[in-house]
Design a protein around this motif. Structure first.
Motif, short mmCIF file in Angstrom:
data_model
loop_
_atom_site.label_atom_id
_atom_site.label_comp_id
_atom_site.label_asym_id
_atom_site.label_seq_id
_atom_site.Cartn_x
_atom_site.Cartn_y
_atom_site.Cartn_z
N ARG B 14 -1.62 -8.21 -4.18
CA ARG B 14 -0.73 -7.10 -4.52
C ARG B 14 -0.43 -7.12 -6.01
O ARG B 14 -0.28 -8.18 -6.61
CB ARG B 14 0.60 -7.23 -3.77
CG ARG B 14 0.47 -6.98 -2.29
CD ARG B 14 1.83 -6.76 -1.64
NE ARG B 14 1.68 -6.67 -0.19
CZ ARG B 14 1.63 -7.74 0.61
NH1 ARG B 14 1.77 -8.96 0.08
NH2 ARG B 14 1.46 -7.61 1.90
N PHE B 15 -0.34 -5.93 -6.60
CA PHE B 15 0.18 -5.79 -7.96
C PHE B 15 1.44 -4.95 -7.84
O PHE B 15 1.33 -3.73 -7.69
CB PHE B 15 -0.81 -5.09 -8.88
CG PHE B 15 -2.09 -5.86 -9.06
CD1 PHE B 15 -2.11 -7.01 -9.83
CD2 PHE B 15 -3.27 -5.43 -8.48
CE1 PHE B 15 -3.29 -7.72 -10.02
CE2 PHE B 15 -4.45 -6.13 -8.65
CZ PHE B 15 -4.45 -7.28 -9.42
N GLY B 16 2.58 -5.58 -7.88
CA GLY B 16 3.81 -4.82 -7.68
C GLY B 16 3.75 -4.11 -6.35
O GLY B 16 3.58 -4.74 -5.30
N GLY B 17 3.81 -2.78 -6.37
CA GLY B 17 3.78 -2.03 -5.13
C GLY B 17 2.38 -1.73 -4.63
O GLY B 17 2.18 -1.33 -3.49
N VAL B 18 1.37 -1.93 -5.49
CA VAL B 18 -0.01 -1.59 -5.11
C VAL B 18 -0.66 -2.75 -4.38
O VAL B 18 -0.65 -3.88 -4.86
CB VAL B 18 -0.84 -1.27 -6.37
CG1 VAL B 18 -2.26 -0.88 -5.98
CG2 VAL B 18 -0.19 -0.18 -7.19
N THR B 19 -1.20 -2.47 -3.20
CA THR B 19 -1.96 -3.50 -2.50
C THR B 19 -3.43 -3.26 -2.81
O THR B 19 -4.07 -2.38 -2.24
CB THR B 19 -1.71 -3.43 -0.98
OG1 THR B 19 -0.29 -3.50 -0.78
CG2 THR B 19 -2.36 -4.59 -0.28
N ALA B 20 -3.96 -4.02 -3.77
CA ALA B 20 -5.33 -3.78 -4.25
C ALA B 20 -6.35 -4.32 -3.26
O ALA B 20 -7.42 -3.75 -3.09
CB ALA B 20 -5.52 -4.40 -5.63
N VAL B 21 -6.02 -5.45 -2.63
CA VAL B 21 -6.89 -6.01 -1.59
C VAL B 21 -6.00 -6.25 -0.38
O VAL B 21 -4.95 -6.88 -0.49
CB VAL B 21 -7.54 -7.32 -2.06
CG1 VAL B 21 -8.32 -7.96 -0.91
CG2 VAL B 21 -8.47 -7.07 -3.24
N ASP B 22 -6.43 -5.70 0.76
CA ASP B 22 -5.52 -5.64 1.90
C ASP B 22 -6.14 -6.34 3.12
O ASP B 22 -7.01 -5.78 3.79
CB ASP B 22 -5.24 -4.16 2.20
CG ASP B 22 -4.07 -4.00 3.17
OD1 ASP B 22 -3.49 -5.02 3.56
OD2 ASP B 22 -3.77 -2.84 3.51
#
Ligand SMILES: Nc1ncnc2c1ncn2[C@@H]1O[C@H](COP(=O)(O)OP(=O)(O)OP(=O)(O)O)[C@@H](O)[C@H]1O
Ligand SMILES: [Mg+2]
Lengths: 350, 240
Positions: B14-22
């Motif tokens: 996660r980058f802050g609110g962004v889940t780049a790899v889930d």
């Protein structure tokens, strides 16, 4: 690949010429001023090695220069014979730099913070040493002396013979040998994998890490080596001046050495050496007059060089000579080719 | 089932609110060639950077096993020393040095001083860098820099190769050379290739994993995946 064009190599001809001039100098001329110029050259070399090849700028390299000077003075007052103090003056700055370097590089701080931290270290040393005027500030027999510093300690002697001082011309030779020796050590380091990896780190730290090199280890190592050379220079400075005061840590000298390196040329070893010698001499000449403040002139030279020849004087000269010889050889090839065309083929008659 | 070269278990970044790899579960076998595709921002590059340790794993966000070793928490230089080579999306080369010097630094980590020269020569021949071997990398075109970086990866002699958009900036006959080169690499190493160019992916003819919004959308043979309606929708939806 024995040779890396991006690093260059030791040119024995130039080296021997330079060494000969340095070693024969005392036969014809006075050595008092040249001694300090060689010491400054060594100091500039130490910074140029680390900054020019590993890309690490220490804004306060005087910390290690000054430490070398103080360590020598303090330990020679206590010990008497100068061999151990000389070694300590190299070793202690190296250890201090290794500790500070490891904290900075393993902590992965950015270049800007590295500049700030190195600067702060030398300012702290300056402030601290200036505040040691009282009698309680003494290490063994050596009183630190606050702003007045430590005067009147024994200068270097022939190792094992405390009564034979290396004073005057012998001191000049010590400085000359130290400079030539450190130059050769630097060249040797650069010719090895160690030096090549440093240049790789200067160019692209992330890539070197992805190749499997431990970047912090390399940076810490070169920082420590550079500090050792700066410490040696500081020790020789103490011997030349015969007094050590907190001014060895001053902001002014920290800035001066950076200017010598930039003007002489980053990414070369000869550049910082020549930069220190020429600008150091200029500084000494200018300090004899009072019409113009000499830091103004040094600043002016810096601005002119940065604007006109941003790479520095030595790389610019190298580039210029390189181009000329290339053009000359190209022309020779062309001329030969044209002759060959113009000459009638053998055996054919017109 | 043989031991996987790479295995991720519920990998999340996660980058802050962004889940780049889930919560990605991914497995790559010995000598396997795999393509990773997905629209912009799907998390492909982030996935690579997690594998190489460039992005440290947060606690409790899954595991990464490389040949069975948990590499979470290791620095990149430790991971690549195991035998992992990566070509990053933005060419990461030493711009101020010549092509040969770049390759030398790559070779030196895995080879002795004496063997580096011949190793550099081998890579120059294999990748076809002969014409530019003595040039400074910073002067080269984007496509040439890509090839230099692939050469750097080869010189490391890794057994796991990660290539992030190797075909970008490469055109015409060069693409064919690149496909052959990747085939060559695949003879001795497991390879993951990230790319957008469907034509290129088709030429590689490997199994495909599709990333979408950080998660694996589908996985399978190239023809099946490219015929999949969801994959088309994801791509066309994003390209429009
Ligand atoms: N260092 C970072 N900090 C914050 N957000 C990031 C960072 N790196 C990536 N992201 C975000 O994570 C998401 C995935 O990015 P990533 O670069 O992995 O996608 P990608 O699949 O490689 O896309 P592309 O095809 O454009 O290269 C994006 O939304 C991106 O904005
Ligand atoms: Mg990407």
């Amino acid at each position: 690949m024995k040779f890396w064009p991006s690093i260059g190599r030791l040119r024995w001809g130039w080296f021997l010429l330079g060494a000969a001039v340095m070693l024969l100098w005392p036969v014809f001329f006075d050595t008092h001023t040249p001694t300090i110029l060689l010491v400054w050259a060594l100091f500039a070399l130490s910074l140029g090695l680390m900054w020019g090849y590993a890309g690490l700028l220490s804004f306060g390299h005087t910390a290690y220069f000054g430490l070398g000077a103080y360590v020598y003075a303090i330990s020679v007052v206590n010990i008497g014979e100068s061999t151990v103090p000389l070694l300590l003056a190299i070793l202690i700055p190296a250890i201090v730099a290794a500790i500070i370097g490891a904290m900075m590089f393993y902590g992965r701080i950015s270049d800007v913070y590295m500049g700030v931290i190195t600067l702060v270290v030398s300012l702290i040393l300056f402030k601290f040493m200036s505040a040691t005027a009282g009698d309680q500030y003494a290490i063994g027999d050596a009183r630190l002396g606050g702003f007045n510093g430590i005067p009147g300690f024994a200068v270097l002697n022939v190792p094992g013979l405390p009564d034979v001082s290396l004073f005057g011309v012998p001191m000049y030779y010590v400085a000359a040998v130290a400079l030539l020796g450190c130059y050769l050590i630097s060249r040797w380091l650069l010719a090895r994998s160690f030096g090549r990896v440093l240049v790789g780190i200067r160019e692209n730290e992330a890539r070197c890490e992805l190749l499997g090199y431990s970047v912090p280890a390399y940076k810490t190592a070169i920082f420590s080596i550079s500090a050792a050379m700066a410490g040696l220079a500081g020790c020789l400075f103490a011997n030349w001046a015969e007094i050590v005061t907190p001014s060895v840590f001053s902001l002014r000298s920290a800035a001066e050495v950076i200017i010598w390196v930039i003007v002489g040329g980053l990414g070369t070893l000869v550049g910082p050496i020549l930069g220190a010698i020429v600008l150091g001499m200029l500084k000494l000449l200018l300090s004899e007059q009072t019409v113009i403040d000499n830091s103004l002139i040094l600043g002016f030279i810096l601005v002119v060089v940065v604007l006109a020849i941003p790479r520095g004087v030595v790389p610019a000269l190298q580039g210029w000579f390189g181009k000329r010889t290339r053009i000359r050889t190209q022309r020779a090839v062309h001329v030969r080719a044209r002759r060959r065309v113009a000459a009638p083929a053998p055996g054919r008659t017109s | 089932m043989s031991e996987a070269v790479v295995e991720t278990i519920e990998l999340t970044k996660r980058f802050g609110g962004v889940t780049a790899v889930d919560r990605v579960n991914f497995r790559l076998g010995e000598r396997e060639l795999r393509c990773l595709i997905g629209p912009n921002g799907a998390g492909k590059s982030t996935f690579f950077k997690c594998l190489t340790g460039q992005y440290p794993l947060d606690h409790g966000s899954g595991r990464i096993l490389i040949r069975g070793n948990d590499v979470g928490g290791l620095r990149p230089h430790h991971i690549v020393r195991m035998g992992v080579g990566i070509k990053t999306q933005v060419p990461s080369v030493m711009n101020g040095l010549t092509v040969m010097e770049n390759l030398w630094l790559a070779a030196r980590r895995t080879h002795g001083w004496d063997r580096c020269g011949s190793e550099v020569q081998r890579v120059v021949d294999e990748v076809g860098l002969g014409d530019i071997a003595r040039r400074t990398v910073g002067e080269l075109a984007h496509g040439q820099r890509q090839m230099v970086e692939i050469g750097i990866v080869l010189a490391q002699e890794p057994w796991l190769v990660l290539l992030d958009e190797p075909a970008a900036g490469i055109t015409g006959a060069e693409v064919e050379r690149l496909v052959n080169l990747i085939g060559q690499i695949n003879k001795t190493a497991s390879v993951i290739v990230v790319d957008h160019d469907m034509e290129f992916v088709r030429m590689l003819g490997a199994d495909i994993t599709v990333f979408y919004q950080g998660a694996v959308l589908t996985e399978g043979h190239v023809d099946d995946v490219l015929a999949d309606a969801r994959v088309r929708e994801v791509y066309i939806g994003n390209r429009a």
